[in-house]
Design a protein around this motif. Sequence first.
Motif, PDB file in Angstrom:
ATOM      1  N   ALA A 189       0.856  -1.190   0.000  1.00  0.00           N
ATOM      2  CA  ALA A 189       0.000   0.000   0.000  1.00  0.00           C
ATOM      3  C   ALA A 189       0.888   1.235   0.000  1.00  0.00           C
ATOM      4  O   ALA A 189       1.515   1.554   1.016  1.00  0.00           O
ATOM      5  CB  ALA A 189      -0.918  -0.002   1.211  1.00  0.00           C
ATOM      6  N   ALA A 190       0.953   1.917  -1.132  1.00  0.00           N
ATOM      7  CA  ALA A 190       1.835   3.079  -1.245  1.00  0.00           C
ATOM      8  C   ALA A 190       1.394   4.214  -0.327  1.00  0.00           C
ATOM      9  O   ALA A 190       2.221   4.984   0.167  1.00  0.00           O
ATOM     10  CB  ALA A 190       1.876   3.558  -2.695  1.00  0.00           C
ATOM     11  N   SER A 191       0.083   4.328  -0.074  1.00  0.00           N
ATOM     12  CA  SER A 191      -0.424   5.441   0.736  1.00  0.00           C
ATOM     13  C   SER A 191       0.093   5.393   2.168  1.00  0.00           C
ATOM     14  O   SER A 191       0.285   6.429   2.806  1.00  0.00           O
ATOM     15  CB  SER A 191      -1.954   5.435   0.744  1.00  0.00           C
ATOM     16  N   THR A 192       0.326   4.176   2.687  1.00  0.00           N
ATOM     17  CA  THR A 192       0.841   4.023   4.052  1.00  0.00           C
ATOM     18  C   THR A 192       2.265   3.491   4.081  1.00  0.00           C
ATOM     19  O   THR A 192       2.880   3.432   5.146  1.00  0.00           O
ATOM     20  CB  THR A 192      -0.058   3.070   4.861  1.00  0.00           C
ATOM     21  N   GLY A 193       2.785   3.082   2.908  1.00  0.00           N
ATOM     22  CA  GLY A 193       4.137   2.533   2.852  1.00  0.00           C
ATOM     23  C   GLY A 193       4.269   1.226   3.604  1.00  0.00           C
ATOM     24  O   GLY A 193       5.283   0.981   4.267  1.00  0.00           O
ATOM     25  N   THR A 194       3.263   0.358   3.485  1.00  0.00           N
ATOM     26  CA  THR A 194       3.252  -0.875   4.269  1.00  0.00           C
ATOM     27  C   THR A 194       2.978  -2.089   3.389  1.00  0.00           C
ATOM     28  O   THR A 194       2.386  -1.978   2.316  1.00  0.00           O
ATOM     29  CB  THR A 194       2.183  -0.817   5.376  1.00  0.00           C
ATOM     30  N   VAL A 195       3.402  -3.263   3.874  1.00  0.00           N
ATOM     31  CA  VAL A 195       3.157  -4.525   3.180  1.00  0.00           C
ATOM     32  C   VAL A 195       2.156  -5.343   3.988  1.00  0.00           C
ATOM     33  O   VAL A 195       2.072  -5.217   5.212  1.00  0.00           O
ATOM     34  CB  VAL A 195       4.460  -5.330   2.979  1.00  0.00           C
ATOM     35  N   SER A 196       1.394  -6.188   3.297  1.00  0.00           N
ATOM     36  CA  SER A 196       0.392  -7.013   3.971  1.00  0.00           C
ATOM     37  C   SER A 196       0.679  -8.503   3.854  1.00  0.00           C
ATOM     38  O   SER A 196       0.093  -9.302   4.591  1.00  0.00           O
ATOM     39  CB  SER A 196      -0.999  -6.723   3.400  1.00  0.00           C
TER      40      SER A 196
END
Length: 378
Positions: A124-131
């Motif tokens: 998620a680029a908006s939060t800079g996180t991976v799931s």
Amino acid sequence: MKFTDSVILQNKSRVLFTAGFLAVLICSGLVFGFCAPWAKADPSAKVQFTADTIASLSGISDGDLYIAQNSECDSLTVSGSTLTVSNIPDGLNFILKTPQHDSTLKISPSGGSIGLTFSSSDFAASTGTVSQWTLDGSGSTQVAHTIGVPKANTWYEIKIGGALFDSFESSASGEVSFTYNGGFSSKVFSLAEEGDDIIVLKKNKTHRLDSGVTLTLKKNKITLQEKKADLARGIVQIYQDDNLKENRRINRRGRWRADIKEKSRSALHSYYFRYLNSEGQEISISDIYDVLTDVVKPVFISLPKRVNASPGDTIEWQASDNDRVSYYKITFRGKKSISSQNSFALPASIPKGKSKLTVRVYDRAGNMAVRRARIRAR
């Protein structure tokens, strides 16, 4: 500095590159490229990134995701939306970073090397996180993780192969840290903010799953029961953490029962149920249910037995739990209140002299501890 689509990076010799230099080695029809100044190779068969390097995956804009400086591996490939990293060495790190997090995904193996596969569809680029990410290894390799998350001081679930591994609270800086040491082959890890889907069993209380199975926690065992009239004389298979735990025959009245012993006073397991008819044919498989059993009481770390204070002052305390503190019940001068905060403001109207403050702390399984303090109002 960019690591781009269809590039394979692999060490074959001791090479240190300088700015503007590109080396290409051709071996058995494969192309191995090193682009300076961001990568070097050393004799121990590692590629080391000497600067933050853009990971140019399809579906991610350049600058949204980087391979961090000092990341090391034997080889890696970027192909379309997928980043494949081979053999992150024992005792070293491989780090994906973003503008929001220095450690969006930090992998640190111990006792062996580990491989990593990551897809831009799980970013998620908006939060800079991976799931989600996949690790490949063997034997008893342990892997420490540090993961950037969207929210600080928030509980997140880690699942492995869809089964709940554990829940962790993020730090004030928005990171979750944990170590996996459960043995390796290929493991798919996923992370999500914890919802209300964890079933918390309370002692001597019965919980009914939406599938119809009831669970009752008594002492050191969970009793599971169900009526399946359409599967009389069939079999139910009970899976715990993706392993077959029990086979139970469904009687002629369509009922079955099983007792699952739990040695730990606090445990978090995933369960699902596989149903077979009397001929051994699979009829259905239930959803996965995450179940917490916990009979360990919280403990107070601090709350003085005697406190001198003035009206309007705030009385604070500290409590901890093996799982987590859920809430407090506070009684002061006969008035009761419930709070998630570990503090209580004395009313401005209290008279001078002694009053009693009683604080009860509860965890989410309903275990309780109590502490009392004498308040002398000045």
